[in-house]
Design an enzyme around this catalytic site. Structure first.
Site, PDB file in Angstrom:
ATOM      1  N   CYS B 104       0.722  -1.245   0.038  1.00  0.00           N
ATOM      2  CA  CYS B 104      -0.007  -0.059   0.131  1.00  0.00           C
ATOM      3  C   CYS B 104       0.926   1.074  -0.071  1.00  0.00           C
ATOM      4  O   CYS B 104       2.077   1.114   0.066  1.00  0.00           O
ATOM      5  CB  CYS B 104      -0.924   0.013   1.039  1.00  0.00           C
ATOM      6  SG  CYS B 104       0.064   0.008   2.698  1.00  0.00           S
ATOM      7  N   CYS B 107       3.463   1.862   2.890  1.00  0.00           N
ATOM      8  CA  CYS B 107       4.784   0.920   2.588  1.00  0.00           C
ATOM      9  C   CYS B 107       5.606   1.812   2.087  1.00  0.00           C
ATOM     10  O   CYS B 107       6.725   2.160   2.429  1.00  0.00           O
ATOM     11  CB  CYS B 107       4.459  -0.228   2.002  1.00  0.00           C
ATOM     12  SG  CYS B 107       3.301  -1.262   2.594  1.00  0.00           S
ATOM     13  N   ASP B 509      10.088  25.610 -30.613  1.00  0.00           N
ATOM     14  CA  ASP B 509      11.396  26.248 -30.020  1.00  0.00           C
ATOM     15  C   ASP B 509      12.383  26.595 -31.240  1.00  0.00           C
ATOM     16  O   ASP B 509      13.133  27.589 -31.083  1.00  0.00           O
ATOM     17  CB  ASP B 509      12.196  25.340 -29.229  1.00  0.00           C
ATOM     18  CG  ASP B 509      13.341  25.669 -28.598  1.00  0.00           C
ATOM     19  OD1 ASP B 509      13.079  26.987 -28.176  1.00  0.00           O
ATOM     20  OD2 ASP B 509      14.552  24.903 -28.565  1.00  0.00           O
ATOM     21  N   ASP B 696      14.390  20.370 -29.654  1.00  0.00           N
ATOM     22  CA  ASP B 696      15.105  19.116 -29.874  1.00  0.00           C
ATOM     23  C   ASP B 696      15.432  18.549 -28.540  1.00  0.00           C
ATOM     24  O   ASP B 696      16.161  17.576 -28.507  1.00  0.00           O
ATOM     25  CB  ASP B 696      16.073  19.203 -31.052  1.00  0.00           C
ATOM     26  CG  ASP B 696      17.115  20.257 -30.456  1.00  0.00           C
ATOM     27  OD1 ASP B 696      17.262  20.632 -29.530  1.00  0.00           O
ATOM     28  OD2 ASP B 696      18.060  20.481 -31.448  1.00  0.00           O
ATOM     29  N   ASP B 700      18.517  23.281 -26.252  1.00  0.00           N
ATOM     30  CA  ASP B 700      18.012  24.322 -25.477  1.00  0.00           C
ATOM     31  C   ASP B 700      17.397  23.912 -23.996  1.00  0.00           C
ATOM     32  O   ASP B 700      16.207  24.449 -23.803  1.00  0.00           O
ATOM     33  CB  ASP B 700      16.700  24.808 -26.415  1.00  0.00           C
ATOM     34  CG  ASP B 700      16.694  24.282 -27.635  1.00  0.00           C
ATOM     35  OD1 ASP B 700      17.288  25.268 -28.654  1.00  0.00           O
ATOM     36  OD2 ASP B 700      16.746  23.172 -28.128  1.00  0.00           O
TER      37      ASP B 700
END
Lengths: 65, 797
Positions: B104, B107, B509, B696, B700
Site C-alpha cells: 500500500c 509502505c 522552439d 529538440d 535548449d
C-alpha cells in the site's frame, strides 16, 4: 435429522477441499497467467485435418502418391 | 584434497569437508557452510559473473555475523555493483531496488521516510506501481548493504533490480494472491449457504442444536479466510501502525477482527447473530478489487519492462581470432559485433560496415523500418531486418538509450502529481475521521439500542472507502502513460500530464522541430540559354566534390548515372566549388562567384545558390529546409483546439517567417538568442498563459526548462540527453495533438473518480451510521466503489 446434517456438512467439507485442491493445482500450473490467449486459441484451426470433410481430402492426398 | 582452496574465499578446504556449489554447471568446492550460503546467494541472484570479474577474495563466509547481513554486504562490492549501480556524481551513487512486501501507499511512505533519515542517503523514491525504489547515496557516508539491511529491518525484502528477477517475483506474488482469492471465494460461497439457512431458521424457527451446528460449520470455513486469505491486510495495517500512519487497512482489520471475535463469542454462547458470511465476502471482494487494481498497474509497468527485455543476452563478437558468442554483460565499448538479420542489437553502437533496414518500432512506435548505413547509430533492442551489419559498441547496460528510457519512465511513475499527493493526504485524514466517527456512532447506538451497536459499527467500518480516493489519480495516470508510450510518446515527469491538459499556447522552439532539418531544392531559375535541367546536371556534377551540406540536395535531384565527369575540381572554402566539365570551367556557390556580383533577395526565406561559367551567371537555385509532412496536420489540429501558436527561433528571421506562412502561424520571431527566447517565454507566462515548448531537447535545455511543460523530439540517440517533460520518441508530430487529447481525458477521468469517491463516502457514511446497511451489503458497496474507479481509469488504455 441432526446426524444427516452432520453427514452432509462433512461431505461439503470434503467437496470444498477437493475444489480447493483443484483450483490450487490450476493456479500452480499457470492456467491463470494468460487470460486472453486461450480464448483466442480456440479459434485457431490447428485441428483442421481432424474434421471429417478435411479428413477425406487429407486421406486422398496421402493416397495420391 | 587438503591443499585445495575454497572457491569463494580462497582458504584451504579442511580434510573431510564436502561443500559444493554449482556455477554454470561446474561444481566448485567450498570450505564451509557460510561460504556456501554466500555463494548460493550470489548465484541465485544471477551475479555469478562476480566470480569471473572479482579481483580480490572476500572474507570467509562464516566470519561475518548473521547470514542475511552477510549476503547484503556482497552488494557493496564494486564488481557486483557494476551491473546495477549508476555513478551520478562524485561519490554519489544511484541504484534501483525492488522491494518485496509493498502492499500500500503507506509502505512506500515508510520506506522513503526511514531511508531518508539515514545519514548519507540523498534521495529515495519508491514507485508504487513497479515496487521499485530509486535510491541515491553518498558512498563516503553509507554503503548499500546498510541501506538494504535497514529495509529488511522494516520487514521488507530488497533486491537490486534486474528485469528478470522482477518478473519472477511478480509471478510468485500473483500466484499467492490468486490462492488467497480462491480460498476466500470457496469459503464465501459456502458460508453464504449456511447463512441463508440460518436466516431462514431465524424466520421460520429452527432447533437450537441445528442452528449451533450451522454456526460451527460457518466458523470452520471462515478460519482459512481469517488466517490465510486476509493476511495481506494484517501485514499492511501492521506496517501502517509501525509508521504511525493510518491507511485504509486499519479499519479493514478492525472490522474483520471484531466481526470474527464477536461471531466466535456468539457461537460459543449458542445465541445471537454471527457475521461469518460478511467476513468471507468482505475479504473476497477486497482481494478481488486489489488484484484487479494490481493487474492494471502492472500492465503499465510491463510496457516499460518489455523494453528492457528487448535487448538479447548473447552477442556475436568479431575479433582477429574469429567470431565468438559472448554474454552481453561481458561486452565493453569498442567491441566489434556482428548482428545477423532477424537479430536484435545487443548494445548501442555505430555501424562499421554493411547496410540494412532496422526496425525500431518498439522504441519509437514508428512502424516503418529505418535505413542504416556505415556510420549510422543503432540502438540496443531494435531489430536488424535485411542484411548482416558489423557494429562498434558505444554503450552497454545502464548506458544504453533503452536503459535511459526505462529510467525516465520509472522516474515519472515515481513522481506524483499535485492531485495525487493531495489525495494521499486526504485519505490519511479520512481514516482518522472515520475511526472517530465510528467511535461516536457506536457510543450513540450503545446508549439508544445496545443490541444493534455492534452490527452498525461493523457496517460503518466496512462501507467507507478511502481506497477509491487514493486510487483515483494513480490508476488514471498509469493507464494514460502506458497508452501514450505505445504511441511513441514518453512521459518523463509526473506533472506532465496534468500540465499538458491546461496548455493554452504552444511554442515551437526552433524551425528544426517543424522541418526535416535537411535543405531541399525548391526552385531552379535558368538565367541564360541553358535550360534548367542542364543547369541542374552541371550543378550536381560540380557538387560531387563538395562535402558542404548544401551539396546533398543537388545530388538527390540527379540520377548518379547522369552525373558528368569533372576534372580539376577545386573546393574553395566559403566560396563554393569550381571545376571543368566537358572542357568548360563552371562555378557554383553562394556569392561573389567568379567575380560576378549576385544580387540575392533574402525576403523569400530561401537559401540561394548560383551557377556561373567564365562569362555570365547561368542559373539560380533556391534551397530551403522542407517542412515535415505532418507539421501542417499538427498546426491545424492545435488551431482547431484554440491554441495560440508561436515560433521562437534562432534562425534567420526571413526563413522563420517563410515557415510560419506555410503553416499559418502568425507569431514568428527569428534571430533570437537563448536569452531572448527565455525573455519572450517569460513575457507569455506573465500574461497568464500556460506554455508548452517543443524543441529538440538537447541544445535548449534552459529554455525548455522554463516552459510549464516541454516536449522534445527524441529520435534515435538524442533521447538519452533530452531534458524535457515529454519525449516524442516517434517523431510523429500529430502525436502531440493526441497526447493533448489523452491528457485532457485523463484529467477528466481523474476528476470523475474523485467526485465518485467523495460522493460515495458522503452518502454511505450517514446511511450506515443510521443503521440502514447490513454488514454484507456494506462489503458489496465498498468493493463496487473501488472497482468503478479502477474500471473507469482503464478506459484510457
Amino acid at each position: 435429522m441432526t446426524s444427516t446434517l452432520i453427514f452432509l456438512l462433512g461431505l461439503t467439507c470434503i467437496f470444498l477441499l477437493l475444489i480447493g485442491l483443484g483450483i490450487f493445482w490450476a493456479i500452480k500450473s499457470g492456467q491463470f497467467e494468460d487470460m486472453e490467449g486461450p480464448s483466442q486459441r480456440i479459434l485457431m484451426d490447428d485441428d483442421d485435418p481432424l474434421l471429417p470433410r478435411r479428413r477425406v481430402e487429407t486421406d486422398a492426398l496421402k493416397k495420391a502418391p | 584434497m587438503s591443499d585445495a582452496a575454497c572457491f569463494h574465499c580462497g582458504e584451504p578446504i579442511p580434510r573431510g569437508v564436502d561443500f559444493f556449489i554449482r556455477i554454470e554447471s561446474t561444481p566448485r568446492a567450498l570450505c564451509c557452510r557460510g561460504c556456501q550460503a554466500v555463494a548460493q546467494a550470489i548465484v541465485d541472484n544471477g551475479l555469478a559473473d562476480y566470480y569471473k570479474n572479482r579481483t580480490q577474495l572476500p572474507q570467509r563466509g562464516h566470519e561475518l555475523l548473521p547470514a542475511e547481513l552477510e549476503q547484503l554486504r556482497l552488494y557493496d562490492h564494486p564488481q557486483i555493483q557494476k551491473s546495477f549501480v549508476l555513478e551520478s556524481g562524485a561519490h554519489l551513487k544511484q541504484a534501483v531496488l525492488i522491494l518485496e512486501g509493498i502492499t500500500c501507499a503507506a509502505c512506500v511512505w515508510l520506506n522513503e521516510r526511514h531511508l531518508l533519515q539515514l545519514p548519507g542517503v540523498k534521495s529515495v523514491q519508491v514507485n508504487y506501481g513497479s515496487h521499485r525504489a530509486r535510491v541515491s547515496w553518498d558512498e563516503r557516508e553509507i554503503n548499500l548493504s546498510r541501506i538494504l539491511a535497514e529495509i529488511q529491518l522494516l520487514g521488507y525484502q530488497a533486491h537490486p533490480y534486474n528485469a528478470q528477477s522482477a518478473a519472477a517475483l511478480r509471478e510468485k506474488r500473483h500466484k499467492k494472491d490468486l490462492r488467497r482469492l480462491a480460498i476466500a471465494g470457496i469459503s464465501a460461497a459456502q458460508v453464504m449457504m449456511f447463512a441463508v439457512a440460518l436466516y431462514a431458521g431465524a424466520w421460520y424457527g429452527m432447533e437450537a442444536g441445528t442452528a449451533g451446528l450451522l454456526r460451527w460449520a460457518s466458523l470452520t470455513l471462515t478460519l482459512p479466510v481469517m488466517f490465510y486469505a486476509a493476511q495481506p491486510f494484517y501485514s499492511a495495517a501492521g506496517s501502517a501502525l509501525r509508521s504511525r500512519h493510518l491507511n485504509m487497512d486499519v479499519p479493514v482489520v478492525i472490522a474483520l477482527v471484531s466481526a470474527f471475535v464477536g461471531s466466535v463469542y456468539n457461537t460459543l454462547l449458542g445465541a445471537g447473530h454471527v457475521y461469518f458470511d460478511a467476513i468471507s465476502m468482505f475479504t473476497l471482494f477486497l482481494l478481488g478489487t486489489r488484484l484487479l487494481e494490481q493487474n492494471a498497474r502492472e500492465r503499465s509497468v510491463e510496457a516499460a519492462e518489455n523494453l528492457l527485455k528487448l535487448a538479447p543476452a548473447m552477442a556475436t563478437r568479431v575479433s582477429d581470432a574469429g567470431q565468438q558468442c559472448v554474454p552481453v554483460l561481458e561486452l565493453i565499448p569498442g567491441d566489434r559485433l556482428l548482428v545477423k538479420p532477424g537479430e536484435a542489437f545487443p548494445a548501442d553502437g555505430t555501424v562499421e560496415s554493411g547496410a540494412s533496414a532496422v526496425d525500431e518500432a518498439l522504441l519509437t512506435g514508428e512502424s516503418r523500418p529505418v535505413a542504416k548505413l556505415v556510420g549510422s547509430g543503432v540502438i540496443a533492442g531494435s531489430i536488424n531486418l535485411d542484411s548482416p551489419l558489423t557494429m562498434i559498441v558505444t554503450g552497454i547496460g545502464e548506458h544504453t538509450v533503452l536503459a535511459s528510457i526505462v529510467r525516465m519512465l520509472d522516474h515519472a511513475l515515481a513522481e506524483k502529481p499535485r492531485l495525487a499527493q493531495l489525495a494521499d493526504r486526504v485519505s490519511g485524514y479520512f481514516t482518522w475521521a472515520l475511526l472517530g466517527v465510528t467511535l461516536l456512532v457506536g457510543l450513540a447506538w450503545w446508549a439508544v439500542e445496545a443490541d444493534r451497536a455492534f452490527e452498525i459499527v461493523l457496517a460503518l467500518l466496512v462501507v467507507t472507502c478511502p481506497c477509491a480516493l487514493s486510487l483515483a489519480a494513480p490508476a488514471a495516470l498509469a493507464a494514460a502513460g502506458s497508452h501514450l508510450l505505445r504511441r511513441g510518446v514518453l512521459i518523463t515527469r509526473g506533472h506532465a500530464l496534468e500540465t499538458l491538459a491546461q496548455v493554452t499556447r504552444v511554442v515551437f522552439d526552433k524551425t528544426g522541430t517543424l522541418t526535416v532539418g535537411k535543405p531541399v531544392l525548391q526552385a531552379t531559375q535558368a538565367l541564360a540559354e541553358l535550360d534548367a535541367a542542364r543547369c541542374l546536371q552541371l550543378a550536381a556534377s560540380l557538387e560531387q566534390a563538395s562535402e558542404h551540406p548544401l551539396a546533398q540536395p543537388f545530388l538527390a535531384c540527379v540520377k548518379p548515372t547522369e552525373l558528368l565527369p569533372v576534372s580539376d575540381a577545386r573546393n574553395e572554402l566559403g566560396r563554393g566549388v569550381s571545376g571543368d566539365v566537358e572542357g568548360r570551367r563552371y562555378y557554383i556557390g553562394r556569392t561573389e562567384l567568379a567575380g560576378h556580383v549576385t544580387q540575392s533577395s533574402t525576403d523569400s526565406g530561401m537559401t540561394q545558390v548560383w551557377l556561373a561559367d567564365e562569362s555570365r551567371l547561368l542559373a539560380r537555385f533556391e534551397l530551403a529546409d522542407a517542412l515535415r509532412n505532418d507539421a501542417k496536420a499538427l498546426v491545424d489540429m492545435l488551431k482547431a483546439r484554440g491554441m495560440k501558436l508561436s515560433i521562437l527561433s534562432g534562425d534567420d528571421p526571413a526563413t522563420v517567417r517563410h515557415i510560419g506562412d506555410q503553416l499559418g502561424i502568425d507569431d514568428c520571431r527569428g534571430g533570437l538568442k537563448p536569452a531572448d527566447k527565455l525573455a519572450a517565454l517569460q513575457a507569455m507566462q506573465a500574461a497568464g498563459e500556460v506554455v508548452m515548448m517543443l524543441g529538440d531537447g538537447v541544445n535548449d535545455a534552459p529554455v525548455l526548462a522554463a516552459a510549464q511543460v516541454s516536449l522534445a523530439m527524441g529520435g534515435g540517440t538524442q533521447v538519452a540527453r533530452a531534458t524535457s517533460d515529454i519525449v516524442l520518441l516517434s517523431e510523429r508530430l500529430p502525436e502531440v495533438g493526441h497526447a493533448l487529447n489523452v491528457s485532457r481525458l485523463a484529467m477528466s477521468i481523474m476528476r470523475q473518480n474523485f467526485a465518485w469517491a467523495i460522493a460515495y463516502n458522503l452518502i454511505a457514511v450517514p446511511v450506515a451510521a443510521l443503521g440502514l446497511v447490513s454488514p454484507w451489503l456494506a462489503a458489496i458497496g465498498m468493493s463496487a466503489s473501488s472497482l468503478i474507479v479502477v474500471v473507469n481509469a482503464l478506459r484510457l488504455r
